[in-house]
Structure formats: structure tokens, C-alpha cells
Scaffold this active site. Structure first.
Site, PDB file in Angstrom:
ATOM      1  N   ARG A 265      47.165  39.406  14.518  1.00 35.71           N
ATOM      2  CA  ARG A 265      47.099  40.840  14.217  1.00 35.71           C
ATOM      3  C   ARG A 265      48.438  41.322  13.668  1.00 35.71           C
ATOM      4  O   ARG A 265      49.491  40.996  14.192  1.00 35.71           O
ATOM      5  CB  ARG A 265      46.702  41.619  15.475  1.00 35.71           C
ATOM      6  CG  ARG A 265      45.283  41.223  15.902  1.00 35.71           C
ATOM      7  CD  ARG A 265      44.728  42.082  16.986  1.00 35.71           C
ATOM      8  NE  ARG A 265      44.697  43.487  16.717  1.00 35.71           N
ATOM      9  CZ  ARG A 265      43.718  44.118  16.047  1.00 35.71           C
ATOM     10  NH1 ARG A 265      42.702  43.452  15.549  1.00 35.71           N
ATOM     11  NH2 ARG A 265      43.777  45.429  15.880  1.00 35.71           N
ATOM     12  N   HIS A 437      38.808  31.707  52.824  1.00 34.70           N
ATOM     13  CA  HIS A 437      38.005  30.531  52.502  1.00 34.70           C
ATOM     14  C   HIS A 437      36.526  30.897  52.536  1.00 34.70           C
ATOM     15  O   HIS A 437      36.099  31.579  53.455  1.00 34.70           O
ATOM     16  CB  HIS A 437      38.273  29.439  53.545  1.00 34.70           C
ATOM     17  CG  HIS A 437      37.408  28.227  53.358  1.00 34.70           C
ATOM     18  ND1 HIS A 437      37.673  27.308  52.362  1.00 34.70           N
ATOM     19  CD2 HIS A 437      36.306  27.798  54.020  1.00 34.70           C
ATOM     20  CE1 HIS A 437      36.753  26.349  52.427  1.00 34.70           C
ATOM     21  NE2 HIS A 437      35.915  26.618  53.422  1.00 34.70           N
TER      22      HIS A 437
END
Ligand SMILES: Cc1cc2nc3c(=O)[nH]c(=O)nc-3n(C[C@H](O)[C@H](O)[C@H](O)COP(=O)(O)OP(=O)(O)OC[C@H]3O[C@@H](n4cnc5c(N)ncnc54)[C@H](O)[C@@H]3O)c2cc1C
Length: 460
Positions: A265, A437
């Protein structure tokens, strides 16, 4: 010519991520702001970039989930993409955020000026003959999709702007440029069922990432059936009713229904009066010091027009910085390497801090330690059926200076990496912090444990 009698604390030219963040933070700090925008507040990211592109990528993830459902014992099938419905979903997301942002601008008391502005003196921007004067001026005019010399964007040769509004899934696409934007569109189109070929002039896809990630990404992309050629340059393209015929400097030709040009860009600065006012420029980019001052009067610059990472959150951070600087809060300069980078493809790639090569260049070969933690040992990654790894780079006996990840959803994990790198945390400090977890975050926790010399579920 009618002149506005008000002198604002800040006149901001450009209402994208950098410009509107400046305006919001400045008004929070009690400053008066005129925000000048030629198109829509929110800029590239909200209307033509991050948000619509990520909506497409989420639809791609849903398509992949449907296609792969049997693997998880779920009966579903992928019957194709309903493009009008996909656009309705994407435009709905953009529309809601746009409305919210317009509300914020209003609620903050920002003077919003619709129109195309030009810097006519170091403290004044002119819009349709009306002058807006500020004690400070912030240039935030953003960027546009670049092309190559002689490569015209027309017909079947499109940029990301055209890619976001295609009314059907192309049969096949050639993607010129294997950086973030090219890789994201390649990934989405592949998930939608297109044949995709990426052409990249540099030796690797995602060439700015740690080479371990680039290589793993190439393996994953290959496995998904995306073709790619690296280290090869574009020579030319012809188009007819069937599609595009792209020739490469190595003598090969690649055909597709479209050619997506994703070669970076360029700064949107031409003809805006910056040079005439003495602002230092380099190839169209506005040069600033680390406090984002241009060196001309009280003119600052933020976002994609300033050389460096062209990312929305960098624009936000720079906008906040400049507003606080002008308000006299003396904020700490932004460390460019501490800005997280995410490619939202399948698999995702996310990183923050130094690559291994950059760390070795800075601290010497003996001064750097690295560790790879494979997602194969991570319960949640197994549940999702994703592969990849976390790579940590640390200064020997010192802080973590780089976190690099590849795998499904790792973009959401970079927040922890970013805190660790920017707070210059040692693995030993972070290893003591408990991760839930089973989460993918645990993979980072495990990597810190391993680097601290006390691996739990690690085979290496
Ligand atoms: C397809 C795509 C996907 C992307 N995905 C991500 C992503 O996932 N994450 C990420 O962080 N970044 C992403 N980006 C990059 C991100 O969009 C840019 O970094 C960000 O928009 C830069 O903000 P900015 O304020 O500098 O410029 P812009 O957002 O470009 O805003 C500049 C604004 O200034 C206006 N303007 C320009 N000239 C004038 C003028 N003379 N007068 C008045 N107004 C003017 C423009 O209309 C525009 O609204 C993506 C970009 C693209 C193209």
C-alpha cells in the site's frame, strides 16, 4: 472565501484509524478538534480493509468447518457460498461499527467536516474553500492499494477493494503478492472453493515473518491445495473474456479468472500540499521523528503515511500518542517492534517483537536463545484439529524479545505475547503464571515453562 473564525486545538486531516483515534483521545483530554474526512469516518480499516476482510475470512472458517465436519462426527455438508448473503453479513458488521463510530465522534463533540482537505499553511487545512485553522495539525490521510509500473487496475485485474465486493466466488485467482493481504484473500478464496495461485517475488510467503513461520505457512498452504511460486517476478498480464493470463519473468504463464494485485500500500499524500509546506517526504511517505512531529510548525503525522508497519492498531496507538503529546502528557514513544502482527489466514500467523534473525543481529549469536513448542502437545489444538507451533526468542538469561506463532486462532493468543515482550518479561517470571486448561493459551504457557528449564508436556 468564507473563513472559519474558530481556531481549533487540533485539525486532523483524514478520519481513518490514525485520524479518528487522535480526535477521540484529544477531545477526552479537553482539546477542541476538527476532523476532516473525504469519504467515511473509519477509513480503510473499517470500510475497505480489516473488518470486511476478516468477515470474509470468518465465513471461510465456517465453510471449512462445514467441509470438515465429518472429521468431528458431525453430519453437514458444504454446498457453496451464497455471495449476496455473505455481503449482507459483512456489510452488516461494517454498518454497525460505522454507526457506533459516528456516534462516538458526535458524543465527543468533534467538529466533523465532510470534504477533501489540503494543507495550505502549516496550521491550516482548506476544504471546499473553507479554512480550518489549528494550533496543531495532524496529517492522517492513509494509504491506497499500490500496483506495479505498467500494471493497470482494470477489468479482471483488481485490488483488495475489488476483491471485497466480487459478486461471486471466482473459479480461479492469481494473487500477485504473498504478503499479509495477498495471503488472506488466497486463504479465503481457497476455503470458498477457488483454485488459487500466489506469485511472490521474495524468497518466501509472508516474507516479513520469522523464516520458521514463513516456511511452516508455505507447507500449510501447499497442503490446502494453494499453488505458489516464490522468488519469481511478474512480467505482464493480458485479459480476455475467459480471464487473465499472467506471465512471469521465468517464462511461465499462470491463468485465472482474476488477478488480485496485492503488492503493498502506498501513502495517500500526493497533491495534498504537504511538500509545498516543507514537510519532509520519502517516496510519498511523511517522515517524522519518534514523537511523530514532521519538523514543520506543529504538524504531526500518524498511520499508514508514516513509514513502518501499516496496521490499524499502530494508527490507533499513534493517534493516542499525538493527542497526549499535544495535551502535554509526554507519553512514551511507541516501540515499533512491540506492535503485534497477525495474518488471519488458515492457518493464522501471529508475531510480536524480534525475529530470530533480527535478535541475532542485535544481540549476537551467543546472546540469543530460541524455543519451539509444537501445538501437537496442546490439548485444545488437538481438539480443534490444528497444527503449528509457538516460537520464543529470548536474550540469553534475559527477557523474551520475540513471540511467533502459527496455527488456527493464534491471532487471539498474541495478546499475551505482546504483554510479555513489551514488559520485557523473563520466561522464569511468566512460567509461574497459571494458564487455563485446555486452552491454546496453554501452548504459550508451556513454551515459557520449557524456556525456563521446566518443561511439562514438551517432547523437545
Ligand atoms: C484488505 C485490507 C485488510 C487489512 N487488514 C488489516 C488488519 O486485519 N489489521 C490491521 O491492523 N490492519 C489491516 N489493514 C491495514 C489498515 O486498514 C490500515 O493500516 C489503516 O486503515 C491505516 O489507518 P490510517 O488512519 O493511516 O489510514 P486510512 O484508514 O487509510 O484512513 C485515511 C482516511 O483519510 C481520508 N483522506 C485521505 N485524503 C484525504 C483528504 N485529502 N481529505 C480528507 N480526507 C482524506 C480517507 O478517505 C481515509 O478515510 C488492512 C488493509 C487492507 C487494505
Amino acid at each position: 472565501m468564507a473563513d472559519s473564525p474558530t481556531v481549533y486545538d487540533i485539525v486532523v486531516l483524514g478520519g481513518g484509524s490514525g485520524g479518528y483515534a487522535t480526535a477521540l483521545r484529544a477531545t477526552e483530554l479537553g482539546l477542541t478538534v476538527a476532523l476532516i474526512e473525504a469519504d467515511k469516518v473509519g477509513g480503510t480499516c473499517l470500510h475497505y480493509g480489516c473488518i470486511p476482510a476478516k468477515a470474509l475470512l470468518h465465513a471461510a472458517e465456517v465453510a471449512d468447518a462445514a467441509r470438515d465436519s465429518e472429521r468431528f462426527g458431525v453430519r453437514a455438508s458444504f454446498d457453496g457460498i451464497d455471495m449476496p448473503a455473505l455481503h449482507t453479513y459483512k456489510d452488516g458488521v461494517v454498518g454497525r461499527l460505522y454507526k457506533g463510530l459516528q456516534g462516538l465522534v458526535k458524543a465527543h463533540g468533534i467538529t466533523y467536516v465532510e470534504g477533501y482537505g489540503r494543507l495550505v499553511s502549516p496550521d491550516t487545512v482548506e476544504v471546499d474553500g473553507q479554512r480550518y485553522t489549528g494550533r496543531n495539525v495532524v496529517l492522517a490521510t492513509g494509504s491506497y492499494a499500490r500496483t506495479l509500473p505498467g500494471l493497470e487496475i482494470t477489468g479482471r485485474v483488481i485490488t483488495s477493494d475489488g476483491a471485497l465486493t466480487l459478486d461471486h466466488v471466482p473459479r480461479s485467482v492469481v494473487v500477485l503478492g504473498g504478503g499479509v493481504i495477498g495471503s488472506e484473500f488466497a486463504s479465503a478464496w481457497r476455503s470458498f472453493g477457488a483454485e488459487v495461485t500466489i506469485i511472490e517475488a521474495l524468497p518466501h510467503l509472508l516474507p516479513n515473518e520469522d523464516e520458521a513461520l514463513s516456511k511452516a505457512f508455505e507447507r500449510a498452504v501447499h497442503k490446502r491445495g494453494i499453488q505458489f511460486s516464490t522468488g519469481v517476478r511478474f512480467a505482464g498480464v493480458t485479459q480476455d473474456d475467459d480471464g487473465v493470463h499472467v506471465s512471469l519473468e521465468n517464462g511461465t504463464t499462470v491463468d485465472g479468472e482474476y488477478l488480485l494485485v496485492a503488492v503493498g500500500r502506498g501513502p495517500r499524500t500526493e497533491g495534498l500540499g504537504y511538500e509545498e509546506q516543507g514537510v519532509r517526504m520519502d517516496r510519498g511517505f511523511v517522515l517524522t521523528d519518534e514523537r511523530l512531529r514532521t519538523g514543520v510548525g506543529n504538524v504531526y503525522a500518524v498511520g499508514d503515511i508514516v513509514p513502518g508497519l501499516q496496521l490499524a492498531h499502530r494508527g490507533f496507538a499513534q493517534g493516542i500518542f499525538v493527542a497526549e503529546e499535544i495535551a502535554g502528557l509526554s507519553p512514551a514513544p511507541i516501540v515499533e517492534s512491540g506492535i503485534p502482527r497477525v495474518t488471519y489466514s488458515e492457518p493464522e500467523v501471529a508475531s510480536v517483537g524480534l525475529t530470530e534473525v533480527a535478535a541475532r543481529a542485535e544481540y549476537g549469536d551467543e546472546g540469543v536463545q530460541t524455543l519451539d513448542y509444537n501445538l501437537g502437545g496442546n490439548g485444545k489444538s488437538q481438539i480443534l484439529g490444528t497444527a503449528g507451533f509457538v516460537k520464543l526468542v529470548r536474550r540469553k538469561d534475559g527477557p523474551v524479545v520475540g513471540v511467533h506463532m502459527i496455527g488456527a486462532r493464534v491471532g487471539e493468543l498474541i495478546a499475551e505475547g505482546q504483554l510479555v515482550v513489551n514488559w520485557e518479561a523473563h520466561p522464569e517470571d511468566v512460567a509461574a503464571l497459571v494458564h487455563a486448561h485446555p486452552t491454546q493459551n496453554e501452548a504459550l504457557g508451556e513454551a515459557f515453562l520449557a524456556l525456563a528449564g521446566k518443561p511439562l508436556h514438551a517432547h523437545n
